[in-house]
Design a protein around this motif. Structure first.
Motif, PDB file in Angstrom:
ATOM      1  N   GLU A   1     -34.234  25.436  -2.551  1.00 16.61           N
ATOM      2  CA  GLU A   1     -34.304  26.437  -1.477  1.00 16.61           C
ATOM      3  C   GLU A   1     -34.130  27.841  -2.042  1.00 16.61           C
ATOM      4  OE1 GLU A   1     -35.445  25.176   1.017  1.00 16.61           O
ATOM      5  OE2 GLU A   1     -34.858  23.095   0.722  1.00 16.61           O
ATOM      6  N   ALA A   2     -33.278  27.979  -3.039  1.00 10.75           N
ATOM      7  CA  ALA A   2     -33.110  29.286  -3.677  1.00 10.75           C
ATOM      8  C   ALA A   2     -34.426  29.742  -4.299  1.00 10.75           C
ATOM      9  CB  ALA A   2     -32.012  29.215  -4.738  1.00 10.75           C
ATOM     10  N   GLY A   3     -35.180  28.792  -4.837  1.00 11.03           N
ATOM     11  CA  GLY A   3     -36.488  29.115  -5.384  1.00 11.03           C
ATOM     12  C   GLY A   3     -37.419  29.676  -4.335  1.00 11.03           C
ATOM     13  N   HIS A   4     -37.402  29.086  -3.138  1.00 11.84           N
ATOM     14  CA  HIS A   4     -38.230  29.626  -2.049  1.00 11.84           C
ATOM     15  C   HIS A   4     -37.840  31.075  -1.737  1.00 11.84           C
ATOM     16  CE1 HIS A   4     -40.462  26.079  -1.136  1.00 11.84           C
ATOM     17  NE2 HIS A   4     -39.437  25.365  -0.708  1.00 11.84           N
ATOM     18  N   ILE A   5     -36.553  31.336  -1.702  1.00 19.53           N
ATOM     19  CA  ILE A   5     -36.093  32.687  -1.378  1.00 19.53           C
ATOM     20  C   ILE A   5     -36.568  33.695  -2.420  1.00 19.53           C
ATOM     21  CG2 ILE A   5     -34.047  34.152  -1.114  1.00 19.53           C
ATOM     22  CD1 ILE A   5     -34.539  32.225   1.235  1.00 19.53           C
ATOM     23  N   LEU A   6     -36.488  33.325  -3.689  1.00 12.06           N
ATOM     24  CA  LEU A   6     -36.821  34.264  -4.761  1.00 12.06           C
ATOM     25  C   LEU A   6     -38.316  34.341  -5.064  1.00 12.06           C
ATOM     26  CD1 LEU A   6     -33.860  33.560  -7.207  1.00 12.06           C
ATOM     27  CD2 LEU A   6     -34.334  35.719  -6.042  1.00 12.06           C
ATOM     28  N   LEU A   7     -39.042  33.265  -4.810  1.00 10.59           N
ATOM     29  CA  LEU A   7     -40.441  33.218  -5.234  1.00 10.59           C
ATOM     30  C   LEU A   7     -41.452  33.452  -4.120  1.00 10.59           C
ATOM     31  CD1 LEU A   7     -40.285  30.040  -7.527  1.00 10.59           C
ATOM     32  CD2 LEU A   7     -40.123  32.436  -8.241  1.00 10.59           C
ATOM     33  N   HIS A   8     -41.055  33.198  -2.876  1.00 12.72           N
ATOM     34  CA  HIS A   8     -42.041  33.164  -1.796  1.00 12.72           C
ATOM     35  C   HIS A   8     -41.742  34.174  -0.700  1.00 12.72           C
ATOM     36  CE1 HIS A   8     -42.247  28.915  -3.555  1.00 12.72           C
ATOM     37  NE2 HIS A   8     -43.261  29.615  -4.046  1.00 12.72           N
ATOM     38  N   GLY A   9     -42.664  34.301   0.261  1.00 12.72           N
ATOM     39  CA  GLY A   9     -42.617  35.374   1.251  1.00 12.72           C
ATOM     40  C   GLY A   9     -41.484  35.260   2.245  1.00 12.72           C
ATOM     41  N   LYS A  10     -41.156  36.411   2.850  1.00 10.90           N
ATOM     42  CA  LYS A  10     -40.054  36.475   3.802  1.00 10.90           C
ATOM     43  C   LYS A  10     -40.440  35.934   5.178  1.00 10.90           C
ATOM     44  CE  LYS A  10     -37.444  40.319   1.809  1.00 10.90           C
ATOM     45  NZ  LYS A  10     -36.807  41.630   2.074  1.00 10.90           N
ATOM     46  N   ARG A  11     -41.713  35.786   5.447  1.00 16.53           N
ATOM     47  CA  ARG A  11     -42.132  35.327   6.778  1.00 16.53           C
ATOM     48  C   ARG A  11     -42.170  33.809   6.887  1.00 16.53           C
ATOM     49  NH1 ARG A  11     -47.171  39.359   8.436  1.00 16.53           N
ATOM     50  NH2 ARG A  11     -45.976  41.320   8.358  1.00 16.53           N
ATOM     51  N   GLN A  12     -42.028  33.140   5.788  1.00 21.91           N
ATOM     52  CA  GLN A  12     -42.211  31.694   5.774  1.00 21.91           C
ATOM     53  C   GLN A  12     -40.908  30.952   6.062  1.00 21.91           C
ATOM     54  OE1 GLN A  12     -45.607  30.705   4.973  1.00 21.91           O
ATOM     55  NE2 GLN A  12     -44.786  29.083   6.254  1.00 21.91           N
ATOM     56  N   LEU A  13     -41.015  29.864   6.777  1.00 19.83           N
ATOM     57  CA  LEU A  13     -39.894  28.962   7.012  1.00 19.83           C
ATOM     58  C   LEU A  13     -40.154  27.689   6.224  1.00 19.83           C
ATOM     59  CD1 LEU A  13     -37.466  27.664   8.502  1.00 19.83           C
ATOM     60  CD2 LEU A  13     -39.014  27.172  10.400  1.00 19.83           C
ATOM     61  N   TYR A  14     -39.243  27.362   5.327  1.00 19.37           N
ATOM     62  CA  TYR A  14     -39.393  26.156   4.511  1.00 19.37           C
ATOM     63  C   TYR A  14     -38.401  25.100   4.983  1.00 19.37           C
ATOM     64  CZ  TYR A  14     -42.306  28.886   1.387  1.00 19.37           C
ATOM     65  OH  TYR A  14     -43.317  29.658   0.868  1.00 19.37           O
ATOM     66  N   VAL A  15     -38.933  23.947   5.353  1.00 23.34           N
ATOM     67  CA  VAL A  15     -38.110  22.813   5.763  1.00 23.34           C
ATOM     68  C   VAL A  15     -38.430  21.662   4.832  1.00 23.34           C
ATOM     69  CG1 VAL A  15     -37.516  21.236   7.634  1.00 23.34           C
ATOM     70  CG2 VAL A  15     -38.150  23.594   8.162  1.00 23.34           C
ATOM     71  N   ASP A  16     -37.444  21.205   4.102  1.00 20.77           N
ATOM     72  CA  ASP A  16     -37.683  20.210   3.054  1.00 20.77           C
ATOM     73  C   ASP A  16     -36.934  18.911   3.333  1.00 20.77           C
ATOM     74  OD1 ASP A  16     -39.331  21.821   1.172  1.00 20.77           O
ATOM     75  OD2 ASP A  16     -37.555  23.094   1.177  1.00 20.77           O
TER      76      ASP A  16
END
Length: 358
Positions: A265-280
């Motif tokens: 999840e930290a990777g999503h925060i640092l690598l990907h856009g602020k508008r996206q919601l990631y549910v894993d």
């Protein structure tokens, strides 16, 4: 003055209170009409709950009954609000089947929703939990959230349950004071202090991890998983400016899985856009950004320069020494060795810390 303290009674009308008041003073309705300058019809309608007590009338009642105008105004307001609430609850009760779409029992058990025997009240309290004004608006927000989703869609069979789990995390995050997001500082923490935390006990990292990450503008919460929504983690940005949220469950109940989920999840925060919601849900998603987050987690938990030593790690003592060298937990090392097929899935699992909710 204290005998006129306003204590709402949503069954008795303000008119009934007025009737009791004038009877105690020996004043008839006719006399009350004469003293206030109102018609007997108006007085009768007020007493029977047909006509409301206006601000002007409240002032006149104060002069005749001695009860402050504010008492009559609040009494009227409380009664009208009660009538409106009853109508609202009756309408909400028509949506009682919606309660099957959300984990109501979990919400009640965890204290997010107060129990009630009335279905309309339960719908009202559940909507308040979600911060949504109606069931229709909730469905609209769910569709909007689905449009942002990055997850394995095969797992999204119960979107209302996933939505509730995510909302729990948002409410937990409200209690965390965060600085503005600092990506450079967050990455440094992940490479140093946070990786060191993986080798500590749950009683230590459970408290310390959120404190550290809050300094870099990331709210970290641990939310117990919900049946039918066995989410391993989620990442998104909060409405407040420049604050990210990482939400993790104990779905797999071992430290290697929990820490991989967190770093993913930290990777999503640092690598990907602020508008996206990631549910894993923990594996099974081949989307490019998920692969990137997986690679980020692997490389920060065990940096690439150490991979050449993997083939030497056959004994538990060797794994412990290697974990100390890297600055991570033996469980994290075992999980990586198993994933990369240096160890069979059945080997060295006792080096993994078992996790459970208290």
């Amino acid at each position: 003055m204290s005998k006129y303290k306003f204590e709402p009674d949503y069954v008795v009308t303000p008119g009934a209170t007025l009737k009791e008041s004038i009877e105690m003073k020996g004043i008839s309705q006719t006399e009350l009409a004469q003293r206030t300058g109102l018609t007997e019809k108006t007085i009768s309608q007020i007493i029977n709950g047909i006509a409301p007590i206006s601000y002007e009338t409240a002032g006149k009642l104060e002069l005749v009954t001695g009860a402050p105008a504010s008492f009559w105004n609040r009494r009227e307001l409380g009664y009208r609000e009660a009538l409106s609430r009853r109508k609202e609850l009756a309408t909400l009760a028509e949506h009682k089947d919606w309660l099957k779409e959300i984990p109501l029992d979990d919400l009640i058990e965890r204290g997010f929703v107060e129990p009630s025997e009335d279905s309309g009240t339960l719908v009202h309290r559940a909507l308040r939990f979600f911060g949504i004004g109606s069931v229709e608006a909730w469905r609209g927000s769910l569709l909007s959230m689905s449009a942002q989703y990055r997850s394995n869609k095969a797992n999204d069979k119960y979107p209302g349950f996933v939505s509730a789990w995510l909302r729990m995390g948002e409410l937990q995050a409200e209690a965390i004071e965060c600085e503005r997001f600092n990506g450079q500082e967050f990455r440094r923490l992940l490479q140093q202090e946070v990786r060191t935390l993986t080798a500590t006990s749950a009683s230590v990292w459970r408290k310390t991890l959120p404190e550290l990450c809050a300094q870099a503008g990331v709210a970290v919460v641990f939310t117990k998983e919900i049946a039918r929504a066995a989410v391993s983690g989620a990442a998104r940005w909060l409405p407040k400016k420049d604050v990210a949220l990482i939400q993790v469950s104990l779905k797999f109940k071992t430290d290697d899985q929990l820490w991989f989920s967190f770093y993913h999840e930290a990777g999503h925060i640092l690598l990907h856009g602020k508008r996206q919601l990631y549910v894993d849900y923990g594996g099974g998603n081949e989307a490019e950004d998920e692969r990137e987050a997986d690679g980020f987690a692997r490389d920060l938990l065990i940096p690439r320069q150490y991979i050449g030593q993997f083939h030497q790690l056959k004994r538990k003592a060797d794994i412990r020494r290697f974990a100390a060298l890297v600055g991570t937990s033996p469980g994290v090392v075992v999980g990586r060795l198993q994933h990369d097929k240096y160890l069979p899935p059945s080997h060295c699992n006792d080096l993994k810390a078992k996790l459970k909710w208290k």
